[in-house]
Design a protein around this motif. Sequence first.
Motif, short mmCIF file in Angstrom:
data_model
loop_
_atom_site.label_atom_id
_atom_site.label_comp_id
_atom_site.label_asym_id
_atom_site.label_seq_id
_atom_site.Cartn_x
_atom_site.Cartn_y
_atom_site.Cartn_z
N ALA A 174 0.82 -1.21 0.00
CA ALA A 174 0.00 0.00 0.00
C ALA A 174 0.86 1.26 0.00
O ALA A 174 0.56 2.23 -0.71
N ALA B 124 0.82 3.90 -3.02
CA ALA B 124 0.35 5.24 -2.68
C ALA B 124 1.35 6.29 -3.17
O ALA B 124 0.97 7.37 -3.63
N THR B 125 2.64 5.94 -3.10
CA THR B 125 3.68 6.82 -3.64
C THR B 125 3.53 6.96 -5.15
O THR B 125 3.72 8.04 -5.71
N ALA C 258 -6.75 5.57 -3.83
CA ALA C 258 -6.20 5.18 -2.53
C ALA C 258 -7.04 4.07 -1.90
O ALA C 258 -6.50 3.09 -1.37
N VAL D 293 -1.53 4.53 4.09
CA VAL D 293 -1.91 5.37 2.95
C VAL D 293 -2.42 6.73 3.44
O VAL D 293 -2.19 7.76 2.80
N LYS E 147 0.62 8.76 3.77
CA LYS E 147 1.22 9.13 2.48
C LYS E 147 0.42 10.22 1.77
O LYS E 147 0.99 11.12 1.15
N LEU E 148 -0.91 10.13 1.83
CA LEU E 148 -1.78 11.10 1.16
C LEU E 148 -2.46 11.97 2.20
O LEU E 148 -3.69 12.09 2.25
N TYR F 145 -6.47 11.60 1.43
CA TYR F 145 -7.15 10.36 1.84
C TYR F 145 -7.37 10.43 3.35
O TYR F 145 -6.48 10.14 4.14
#
Length: 461
Positions: A161, A165-166, A183, A419, A422-423, A427
Motif C-alpha cells: 500500500a 500510494a507513492t 487510494a 496510505v 502518504k496522502l 485520503y
Amino acid sequence: MLKVLLTLLFTSAALYAGGGAISTAETPDLTMTWVGFACLFIFAIGYYFVAAEEKYEIDKAKPALFIGTFMFILIAIYYALNGLDVGLLENEVNHLILEIAGIFFFLFVAMTYIESLIHMGVFDRLKYNLVTKGYTYRKLFWVTGFIAFFLSPIADNLTTALILATVLITIEKERKDFLVPGAINIVVAANAGGAWSPFGDITTLMAWTAGKGTFADFLFLLPASLIGYLATAFILSKFVPEEVPFFDAEKEKKPEMAEGAKVVMVLGIFTIATAVLSHQVLHLPAMWGMMFGLAVLKVYSYGLKKKYGSEHFNIFHSIAKIENNTLMFFFGILAAVGALYFIGWLALAAVVYDPSVLGPTWSNIGVGFLSAIVDNIPVMSAVLKANPTMGLDQWMLVTLTAGVGGSMISFGSAAGVGVMGKLHGIYTFGAHMKYAWTIVIGYFVSIAVWYLQYQMLGIGH
C-alpha cells in the motif's frame, strides 16, 4: 510496596530452588478481581491512544508496548500477593514469547528484503514504468489495484500500500476524484490480496503459524478475495475520470536498478519457498526458513560489496530502515491480548461462537466489522487465543473477514493507516467513508463466494 517486592523475591527463589518446574495446575479465572478489571481498563485506554495516534501525534507502538508489558506485571503482582502458582504465569509468558518471536522474525526478514529492493531501485523503476505508459486515470486505477492485489501476498499489505500510494501521488498531486478512489482501491486490493496468502497480512500469518491451515489451504481463499475486491473496484472505477494525466518526460529521468537487484528478487522468492518448506515439510517454524533466506542474502551482499564497494549495497543499512515501530506495536498488542486471555476475558467473549448464541459463521462475519473498528491484528489474536471449536472452513472464513473487513474504515488496517500518512489531507477518514458502502458490498460478495465454495460445493475442505 515492600511486601510486594519481598513476596516476589521469595516466590522467585522458591521457583528457582524447585528447578523452574512446569506447573500443571489449572489457571484461575481472574476476570472478577481487581487485576481483571484493571487490565481491561488499561487495555481500553491504551487502545484508545493507539487508534487516536494521528490526533495526539503519538506513535501507536508506544501505548501498545506499555499496556502489553504493564498488564503482565500487574498480573504477576496479583499472583505474588495472593500466593498463587507463579509457574502458571511463567509458562504462559514463555509460550507467548515463543509465539510472538516466530512471527516477529518472519516479518523482520520480509521487511529487510523489501528495504533492500527499495534501495536497489526496483520500486522506483516500477513507478516510472507506470507513469510513462500514457494510461488514463481509470486505467491507472485498475493497474495499481491489480498490482496491489498480487504484490501483497508476497510483500505484505502495508508495504504494498505504501509503495503504490507513492505511485499515485507521483501521477497526480491534486485531483481528489482520482486520488481518493485510487487510494481506497489500493487499500482494499492490498488487504484482499493479503487474505489468501500466509505472507500477505499479519492476521493470515498468525493463523498459518498457529496451525489453523496448511499453506495450500489459504490459497483456496483466492476466489473469495479476488471476486470481492473486483466488486468494490468495479463500482469505485465509475467515479474515476477517463482523462490522461500530464507527464513531462524531460523532467523525469528513467531510474536504473542497481547491479544485483534481479538476484535479490530471486532470493526473495527463494526465501518464501524455504519458509513454506520449513513449516510444511521439515516441521520447523516458518521463520527458520526466513532466517536462512536472510543468511543467504547476507552472503550475497558480501559478494556485491567485494565487487562494487561498500556503498553499493549494505544489508545492515536495509535492516536499519525497517519500521521497528510496526514490530514493537505487534509485540505490545499481542502481549496485551495474551494478558486478557490469561485473565479469562477472552473465554467469556468466545461464548458468541456457541451455536446457541450466534454460532461460528455469524460470529466470524462480525469479526470483519470489529476489525474495521478496532484493527484486525488484536481481533485475530483474540480469536486465536480464545480458540473456539471450528472446522477448517470457519478458520478460513475468519481469516478472510479479518483481512478484508479491515478495509471498511480507513484506520481498520495497517494498509489504510499507511496510505492516510502518504496522502495526508487527501485520503482522510471522511473521504474514505464517502465510498465505504462500496467496500461493504465487496465484503459480502467475498462471504457469498466463501459460502458457495466451502458450504455448497465443498471445495477447500
